[in-house]
Design a protein around this motif. Structure first.
Motif, mmCIF file in Angstrom:
data_model
loop_
_atom_site.group_PDB
_atom_site.id
_atom_site.type_symbol
_atom_site.label_atom_id
_atom_site.label_comp_id
_atom_site.label_asym_id
_atom_site.label_seq_id
_atom_site.Cartn_x
_atom_site.Cartn_y
_atom_site.Cartn_z
ATOM 1 N N ARG A 1 -67.882 -23.623 -69.463
ATOM 2 C CA ARG A 1 -69.341 -23.696 -69.349
ATOM 3 C C ARG A 1 -69.777 -23.570 -67.889
ATOM 4 N NH1 ARG A 1 -73.853 -26.829 -68.684
ATOM 5 N NH2 ARG A 1 -75.473 -26.468 -70.256
ATOM 6 N N LEU B 1 -71.815 -20.112 -66.543
ATOM 7 C CA LEU B 1 -73.181 -20.182 -66.025
ATOM 8 C C LEU B 1 -73.236 -19.681 -64.578
ATOM 9 C CD1 LEU B 1 -74.413 -23.556 -67.576
ATOM 10 C CD2 LEU B 1 -74.978 -21.221 -68.295
ATOM 11 N N HIS C 1 -77.916 -9.211 -73.221
ATOM 12 C CA HIS C 1 -77.644 -10.649 -73.098
ATOM 13 C C HIS C 1 -77.881 -11.143 -71.675
ATOM 14 C CE1 HIS C 1 -75.755 -14.513 -73.017
ATOM 15 N NE2 HIS C 1 -74.797 -14.079 -72.209
ATOM 16 N N HIS D 1 -69.410 -19.442 -76.483
ATOM 17 C CA HIS D 1 -70.328 -18.735 -75.595
ATOM 18 C C HIS D 1 -71.776 -19.021 -75.974
ATOM 19 C CE1 HIS D 1 -72.814 -15.167 -74.558
ATOM 20 N NE2 HIS D 1 -72.198 -15.298 -73.396
ATOM 21 N N GLU D 2 -72.068 -19.031 -77.272
ATOM 22 C CA GLU D 2 -73.438 -19.324 -77.707
ATOM 23 C C GLU D 2 -73.802 -20.772 -77.413
ATOM 24 O OE1 GLU D 2 -75.367 -16.793 -78.507
ATOM 25 O OE2 GLU D 2 -73.517 -15.678 -78.097
ATOM 26 N N HIS E 1 -75.056 -21.221 -74.006
ATOM 27 C CA HIS E 1 -76.424 -20.724 -73.824
ATOM 28 C C HIS E 1 -77.451 -21.435 -74.704
ATOM 29 C CE1 HIS E 1 -75.609 -17.527 -70.969
ATOM 30 N NE2 HIS E 1 -74.503 -17.265 -71.636
ATOM 31 N N PRO F 1 -80.700 -14.118 -71.471
ATOM 32 C CA PRO F 1 -79.579 -14.968 -71.892
ATOM 33 C C PRO F 1 -79.953 -16.101 -72.836
ATOM 34 C CG PRO F 1 -80.189 -15.437 -69.622
ATOM 35 C CD PRO F 1 -80.960 -14.231 -70.022
ATOM 36 N N SER F 2 -81.216 -16.463 -72.900
ATOM 37 C CA SER F 2 -81.623 -17.557 -73.781
ATOM 38 C C SER F 2 -82.050 -17.077 -75.161
ATOM 39 C CB SER F 2 -82.775 -18.350 -73.139
ATOM 40 O OG SER F 2 -83.905 -17.511 -72.929
ATOM 41 N N HIS G 1 -73.451 -15.967 -64.512
ATOM 42 C CA HIS G 1 -74.751 -15.393 -64.841
ATOM 43 C C HIS G 1 -75.689 -15.265 -63.642
ATOM 44 C CE1 HIS G 1 -75.476 -14.375 -69.094
ATOM 45 N NE2 HIS G 1 -74.359 -15.044 -69.284
#
Length: 309
Positions: free
Chosen positions: A96, A100, A253, A64-65, A68, A257-258, A103
């Motif tokens: 991925r 995205l 988050h 997940h990280e 991002h 998100p960044s 989001h």
């Protein structure tokens, strides 16, 4: 990605070329995975299963990280870092892409537009056979989420692969082709080097790892007319927070998100009142509360109450 709300004070996060805490987590995960699989015969089943599940779940949090932008600035290096598929079932590139898309906060929970939505439209639900409907209802409880949903996710992934083959979807077929070596590396190490059976690996590592990951996402979002009210914060203790790399503070988050996972708790403490005002007080005291409230009780309906928000 637009923010749900602008916090005051603004974030003071400064991006580094390499995020060292995330890199150290990655090294720790692979070291733990190597030791657990190498010494699997010496570790009793009752201990191997939780440790294996925790390691695989933490690797999912690391993925997940990577989606991002951590720990490296470059997408290729991040993808390479999480390339081995410890939980076997889902191509990282597929995850991925879907994450995205998830989001897009204005489409959160929509059964059509949010690929991570737990809801169905009324038409989708009506098209299911009685057994499938019963399974979907069971998966709205914590017990169903932990025990049934991992197998259901694998089933859905297999259906998506079959659909890609039938329709000639080159994009998703390419994602699966990249995924094959990621699985082969893990199984070569587990079965060829460590002499662990495939089913022991599934039972002690892959399945509980996915199950723990699905616990995190069980109540991250809810159907609500207001966008901010759709995303939760779970004020978990240090162990569960680290297991999920602080993604339990999910509203923070989604709003930023960044920002790095390790700065999220301090950021939450800084803007907690604003978060709870923005998300309508959708806050849980920890995963103990999640179990107490919804172990055998459905948290949400299967059908999205607003249809397609």
């Amino acid at each position: 990605m637009a923010r749900i709300v602008t916090f005051d004070p603004p974030s003071s996060y400064v991006r580094r070329s390499v995020d060292v805490p995330t890199l150290l987590v990655a090294l720790g995960i692979y070291a733990a995975f190597g030791l657990l699989t190498w010494y699997h015969r010496s570790i009793p089943f009752w201990l191997l299963l939780p440790l294996g599940g925790i390691t695989v779940c933490l690797h999912g949090s690391l993925q997940h990280e990577a989606v991002h932008g951590f720990p490296f600035r470059g997408r290729f290096l991040n993808s390479l870092l999480v390339y081995p598929s410890l939980w076997l079932w889902l191509p990282y590139l597929t995850y991925r892409e879907s994450h995205l898309t998830h989001h897009r906060d204005e489409r959160l929970t929509c059964p059509i537009d949010d690929p991570e939505s737990n809801y169905l439209t009324a038409e989708q639900y009506a098209a299911l056979n009685p057994l499938h409907r019963a399974l979907r209802r069971a998966m709205t409880t914590v017990a169903g989420r932990l025990l049934i949903t991992p197998a259901y996710c694998v089933y859905r992934a297999a259906r998506q692969l079959l659909k890609a083959i039938v329709t000639g979807d080159r994009l998703h077929l390419g994602q699966w082709l990249v995924h094959v070596p990621a699985v082969a590396i893990v199984l070569w190490w587990v079965m060829g080097v460590c002499d662990m059976s495939f089913w022991k690996y599934v039972v002690c590592f892959a399945y509980p790892g996915l199950s723990l990951t699905l616990l995190r996402s069980y109540c991250e979002h809810q159907a609500a007319p207001r966008i901010g009210h759709r995303t939760a914060v779970i004020e978990a203790g240090p162990f569960m927070s680290f297991l999920y790399l602080n993604n339990n503070l999910h509203f923070v988050h989604h709003n930023e998100p960044s920002a790095p996972w390790h700065g999220r708790p301090a950021r939450y403490r800084q803007v907690r009142n604003q978060v709870l005002a923005a998300n309508g007080g959708y806050c849980l005291s920890g995963y103990g509360e999640v179990f107490r409230r919804w172990l055998f009780t459905p948290k949400e309906p299967v059908v999205h109450p607003q249809g397609r928000p």
